[in-house]
Design a protein around this motif. Structure first.
Motif, PDB file in Angstrom:
ATOM      1  N   LEU A 134      82.948  66.358  18.538  1.00  0.00           N
ATOM      2  CA  LEU A 134      82.517  66.253  19.931  1.00  0.00           C
ATOM      3  C   LEU A 134      83.286  67.172  20.861  1.00  0.00           C
ATOM      4  CD1 LEU A 134      82.052  62.375  20.109  1.00  0.00           C
ATOM      5  CD2 LEU A 134      80.349  64.137  19.579  1.00  0.00           C
ATOM      6  N   GLY A 135      84.300  67.852  20.343  1.00  0.00           N
ATOM      7  CA  GLY A 135      85.086  68.753  21.176  1.00  0.00           C
ATOM      8  C   GLY A 135      85.839  68.054  22.285  1.00  0.00           C
ATOM      9  N   ASP A 136      86.182  66.789  22.055  1.00  0.00           N
ATOM     10  CA  ASP A 136      86.839  65.967  23.075  1.00  0.00           C
ATOM     11  C   ASP A 136      88.311  65.790  22.720  1.00  0.00           C
ATOM     12  OD1 ASP A 136      87.636  64.103  24.959  1.00  0.00           O
ATOM     13  OD2 ASP A 136      85.873  62.825  24.700  1.00  0.00           O
ATOM     14  N   SER A 137      89.100  66.818  23.001  1.00  0.00           N
ATOM     15  CA  SER A 137      90.519  66.759  22.638  1.00  0.00           C
ATOM     16  C   SER A 137      91.263  65.695  23.432  1.00  0.00           C
ATOM     17  CB  SER A 137      91.179  68.119  22.833  1.00  0.00           C
ATOM     18  OG  SER A 137      91.068  68.548  24.167  1.00  0.00           O
ATOM     19  N   GLU A 138      90.859  65.445  24.657  1.00  0.00           N
ATOM     20  CA  GLU A 138      91.536  64.441  25.480  1.00  0.00           C
ATOM     21  C   GLU A 138      91.454  63.060  24.844  1.00  0.00           C
ATOM     22  OE1 GLU A 138      91.050  62.553  29.916  1.00  0.00           O
ATOM     23  OE2 GLU A 138      90.755  64.708  29.681  1.00  0.00           O
ATOM     24  N   ARG A 139      90.291  62.683  24.346  1.00  0.00           N
ATOM     25  CA  ARG A 139      90.138  61.378  23.690  1.00  0.00           C
ATOM     26  C   ARG A 139      90.692  61.398  22.275  1.00  0.00           C
ATOM     27  NH1 ARG A 139      84.170  59.933  23.879  1.00  0.00           N
ATOM     28  NH2 ARG A 139      84.836  58.308  22.449  1.00  0.00           N
ATOM     29  N   ALA A 140      90.742  62.567  21.637  1.00  0.00           N
ATOM     30  CA  ALA A 140      91.199  62.657  20.251  1.00  0.00           C
ATOM     31  C   ALA A 140      92.723  62.543  20.136  1.00  0.00           C
ATOM     32  CB  ALA A 140      90.738  63.969  19.634  1.00  0.00           C
ATOM     33  N   ILE A 141      93.430  63.081  21.099  1.00  0.00           N
ATOM     34  CA  ILE A 141      94.897  63.165  20.995  1.00  0.00           C
ATOM     35  C   ILE A 141      95.563  61.817  20.746  1.00  0.00           C
ATOM     36  CG2 ILE A 141      96.991  63.681  22.327  1.00  0.00           C
ATOM     37  CD1 ILE A 141      95.466  66.161  23.410  1.00  0.00           C
ATOM     38  N   ILE A 181      89.667  63.079  14.349  1.00  0.00           N
ATOM     39  CA  ILE A 181      88.983  64.241  13.795  1.00  0.00           C
ATOM     40  C   ILE A 181      87.554  64.323  14.307  1.00  0.00           C
ATOM     41  CG2 ILE A 181      88.080  65.257  11.653  1.00  0.00           C
ATOM     42  CD1 ILE A 181      90.666  64.076  10.294  1.00  0.00           C
ATOM     43  N   LEU A 182      86.870  63.201  14.295  1.00  0.00           N
ATOM     44  CA  LEU A 182      85.490  63.181  14.783  1.00  0.00           C
ATOM     45  C   LEU A 182      85.422  63.572  16.252  1.00  0.00           C
ATOM     46  CD1 LEU A 182      82.864  60.421  14.120  1.00  0.00           C
ATOM     47  CD2 LEU A 182      83.118  61.471  16.329  1.00  0.00           C
ATOM     48  N   LEU A 183      86.298  62.991  17.064  1.00  0.00           N
ATOM     49  CA  LEU A 183      86.283  63.302  18.491  1.00  0.00           C
ATOM     50  C   LEU A 183      86.610  64.769  18.746  1.00  0.00           C
ATOM     51  CD1 LEU A 183      88.045  60.119  19.893  1.00  0.00           C
ATOM     52  CD2 LEU A 183      85.647  60.755  20.215  1.00  0.00           C
ATOM     53  N   TYR A 184      87.582  65.299  18.022  1.00  0.00           N
ATOM     54  CA  TYR A 184      88.014  66.675  18.263  1.00  0.00           C
ATOM     55  C   TYR A 184      87.043  67.698  17.674  1.00  0.00           C
ATOM     56  CZ  TYR A 184      90.902  70.827  18.496  1.00  0.00           C
ATOM     57  OH  TYR A 184      91.368  72.086  18.747  1.00  0.00           O
TER      58      TYR A 184
END
Length: 81
Positions: free
Chosen positions: A70-77, A64-67
């Motif tokens: 930080l808008g980092d869906s690649e690391r969040a998935i 949740i924090l990453l997505y």
């Protein structure tokens, strides 16, 4: 949360929830305050996952924090899967 994590080094819960609280505090902040709180939150979440790599709360919080933060869906998935 940090003291509880020190008292029980194998328990991921205090670090996970300490990170989540910092992330909640970061919401609505900007600039250096946002960066400092977010960095602290990620550090605690990573510590929780070091203690238990499969701990679902820490994985969800990190995703949740990453997505959202930080808008980092690649690391969040991977965390959210």
């Amino acid at each position: 949360f940090d003291k509880a994590a020190d008292l029980d080094p194998d328990n991921p819960e205090p670090s996970a929830y300490g990170g989540w609280v910092l992330w909640l505090a970061a919401n609505g902040q900007q600039g250096e305050q946002f960066d400092t709180l977010t960095t602290g939150a990620l550090r605690r979440l990573e510590d929780a996952l070091r203690r238990d790599p499969g701990y679902p709360d820490a994985l969800a919080f990190r995703g949740i924090l990453l997505y959202r933060g930080l808008g980092d869906s690649e690391r969040a998935i991977p965390s959210l899967q």
